[in-house]
Design an enzyme around this catalytic site. Structure first.
Site, mmCIF file in Angstrom:
data_model
loop_
_atom_site.group_PDB
_atom_site.id
_atom_site.type_symbol
_atom_site.label_atom_id
_atom_site.label_comp_id
_atom_site.label_asym_id
_atom_site.label_seq_id
_atom_site.Cartn_x
_atom_site.Cartn_y
_atom_site.Cartn_z
ATOM 1 N N ARG A 31 12.305 4.886 13.154
ATOM 2 C CA ARG A 31 11.145 5.777 12.999
ATOM 3 C C ARG A 31 10.172 5.599 14.176
ATOM 4 N NH1 ARG A 31 9.037 5.152 7.080
ATOM 5 N NH2 ARG A 31 7.817 6.964 7.767
ATOM 6 N N HIS A 51 12.723 -2.385 2.691
ATOM 7 C CA HIS A 51 12.169 -1.064 3.024
ATOM 8 C C HIS A 51 13.122 0.008 2.539
ATOM 9 C CE1 HIS A 51 9.267 -3.016 5.599
ATOM 10 N NE2 HIS A 51 10.256 -3.737 6.081
ATOM 11 N N ASN A 84 8.367 -5.288 -0.565
ATOM 12 C CA ASN A 84 8.248 -4.102 0.270
ATOM 13 C C ASN A 84 6.761 -4.005 0.635
ATOM 14 O OD1 ASN A 84 8.009 -1.699 1.553
ATOM 15 N ND2 ASN A 84 9.308 -0.554 0.141
ATOM 16 N N GLU A 125 12.663 -9.137 2.663
ATOM 17 C CA GLU A 125 11.805 -8.017 3.078
ATOM 18 C C GLU A 125 12.597 -6.737 2.842
ATOM 19 O OE1 GLU A 125 10.430 -8.329 7.166
ATOM 20 O OE2 GLU A 125 10.163 -6.153 7.266
ATOM 21 N N PRO A 134 0.796 -1.221 0.000
ATOM 22 C CA PRO A 134 0.000 0.000 0.000
ATOM 23 C C PRO A 134 0.834 1.279 0.000
ATOM 24 C CG PRO A 134 -0.813 -1.531 1.646
ATOM 25 C CD PRO A 134 0.428 -2.135 1.072
ATOM 26 N N ASN A 135 0.387 2.228 -0.779
ATOM 27 C CA ASN A 135 0.943 3.594 -0.860
ATOM 28 C C ASN A 135 2.274 3.681 -1.612
ATOM 29 O OD1 ASN A 135 -1.167 4.863 0.687
ATOM 30 N ND2 ASN A 135 -0.302 3.830 2.468
ATOM 31 N N ALA A 180 2.982 -0.485 4.938
ATOM 32 C CA ALA A 180 2.515 -0.575 6.327
ATOM 33 C C ALA A 180 2.032 -1.976 6.701
ATOM 34 C CB ALA A 180 1.400 0.452 6.564
ATOM 35 N N TYR A 208 11.129 9.110 1.720
ATOM 36 C CA TYR A 208 11.218 8.048 0.719
ATOM 37 C C TYR A 208 11.945 8.476 -0.565
ATOM 38 C CZ TYR A 208 7.818 5.879 3.808
ATOM 39 O OH TYR A 208 7.196 5.346 4.907
ATOM 40 N N ARG A 268 5.099 10.955 -2.372
ATOM 41 C CA ARG A 268 4.782 10.651 -0.981
ATOM 42 C C ARG A 268 5.988 10.935 -0.075
ATOM 43 N NH1 ARG A 268 4.678 4.556 1.421
ATOM 44 N NH2 ARG A 268 3.947 5.132 3.490
HETATM 45 C C1 DQA Z 1 8.227 1.257 4.125
HETATM 46 C C2 DQA Z 1 8.223 1.450 5.641
HETATM 47 C C3 DQA Z 1 6.822 1.226 6.225
HETATM 48 O O1 DQA Z 1 6.840 1.454 7.623
HETATM 49 C C4 DQA Z 1 5.850 2.190 5.595
HETATM 50 O O2 DQA Z 1 4.544 1.959 6.079
HETATM 51 C C5 DQA Z 1 5.878 2.180 4.111
HETATM 52 C C6 DQA Z 1 7.177 2.107 3.452
HETATM 53 C C7 DQA Z 1 9.599 1.618 3.506
HETATM 54 O O3 DQA Z 1 9.821 1.263 2.340
HETATM 55 O O4 DQA Z 1 10.411 2.279 4.145
HETATM 56 O O5 DQA Z 1 4.863 2.321 3.447
HETATM 57 O O6 DQA Z 1 7.979 -0.109 3.852
#
Ligand code: DQA
Length: 189
Positions: free
Chosen positions: A143, A136, A110, A134, A46-47, A113, A59, A54
Site C-alpha cells: 500500500r 493486518h 492488529n 502482529e 484505532p478505526n 495505524a 478491509y 470502513r
Molecule cells: C491495518 C493496516 C494499517 O496500515 C491501517 O492503518 C489499519 C488497518 C490492517 O489491518 O490492514 O488501520 O492494520
C-alpha cells in the site's frame, strides 16, 4: 453493550474470555479438575471498530465482531480463550498489554495505524515475554509508502498480513503452534 449504556472510559471495549466455556464444566465426580483455558489477548487498534463500513474495498465487509468470533472459535479448537480489547486510544492499548503480563499466554495485535508510529506500544509489547503476533487484514507492504514501516515488527514474534478475513484465524493458529512447541508464555502457569 446495551444502547443506553454509557461508552466505556477511554473508548475501550473489552470482551473478556471470548465466550470460551469454563474448562471443567460438565465434569463428573472423581474427574480431575481441568485447568482453565490459556488466555490469548487480542488487541484491535484505532478505526478497527468501524470494520464492515470502513473502506470495504480494502478491509472487506466483515465487522470486527465477525473477526473476533472467528478468532474465538479457532482458539477454542486449541483449548485457548480469547479476551478482546478494541480502543482508538494508544494509552488504553498500552495498558491492556501491560495488564496482560502474567495473565495471558500470548498476544495477537492488529494495531491499525499505530503500527507505523507507536513506539509506546512497541515498548509495551517488548515487556511481554510470550509470543506476539502482529496482524493486518491488508498487506501494508503493498500500500502507501508510509505503511511499509512497522515499528512493532521488531518486537513481534511474527507478522500475518494480507489474508483478509482469514487473518484472525491464522493468527490464532500461529499462536497455538508456538505455544504447543514450547514458546515461553507470559502467564504464570
Ligand atoms: C491495518 C493496516 C494499517 O496500515 C491501517 O492503518 C489499519 C488497518 C490492517 O489491518 O490492514 O488501520 O492494520
Amino acid at each position: 453493550m446495551a444502547r443506553d449504556e454509557p461508552p466505556p472510559r477511554g473508548g475501550l471495549t473489552v470482551v473478556p474470555g471470548g465466550g470460551a466455556p469454563e474448562a471443567g464444566a460438565g465434569r463428573r465426580a472423581g474427574e480431575a479438575e481441568a485447568l482453565p483455558r490459556r488466555l490469548v489477548l487480542l488487541l484491535s487498534g484505532p478505526n478497527l471498530g468501524a470494520l464492515g463500513q470502513r473502506q470495504p474495498e480494502i478491509y472487506g465487509h466483515d465487522t470486527l465482531a465477525d473477526h473476533v468470533q472467528r478468532a474465538t472459535w479457532a482458539a477454542a479448537e486449541h483449548d485457548l480463550a480469547v479476551e478482546h480489547v478494541q480502543s482508538d486510544y494508544e494509552g488504553a492499548l498500552v495498558e491492556a498489554v501491560l495488564g496482560a503480563r502474567g495473565r495471558a499466554a500470548a498476544i495477537v495485535v492488529n494495531p491499525g495505524a499505530l503500527t507505523h508510529y507507536s513506539w509506546a506500544l512497541s515498548d509495551a509489547l517488548a515487556c511481554f515475554s510470550g509470543p506476539v503476533v502482529e496482524l493486518h487484514l491488508s498487506n501494508p507492504g503493498r500500500r502507501e509508502h508510509w505503511r511499509r514501516r512497522s515499528v512493532l515488527s521488531g518486537v513481534a514474534t511474527g507478522v500475518i498480513a494480507g489474508f483478509g478475513g482469514e487473518g484472525y484465524r491464522l493468527a490464532i493458529e500461529a499462536v497455538a503452534a508456538l505455544l504447543r512447541s514450547g514458546a515461553p508464555s507470559d502467564a504464570r502457569r
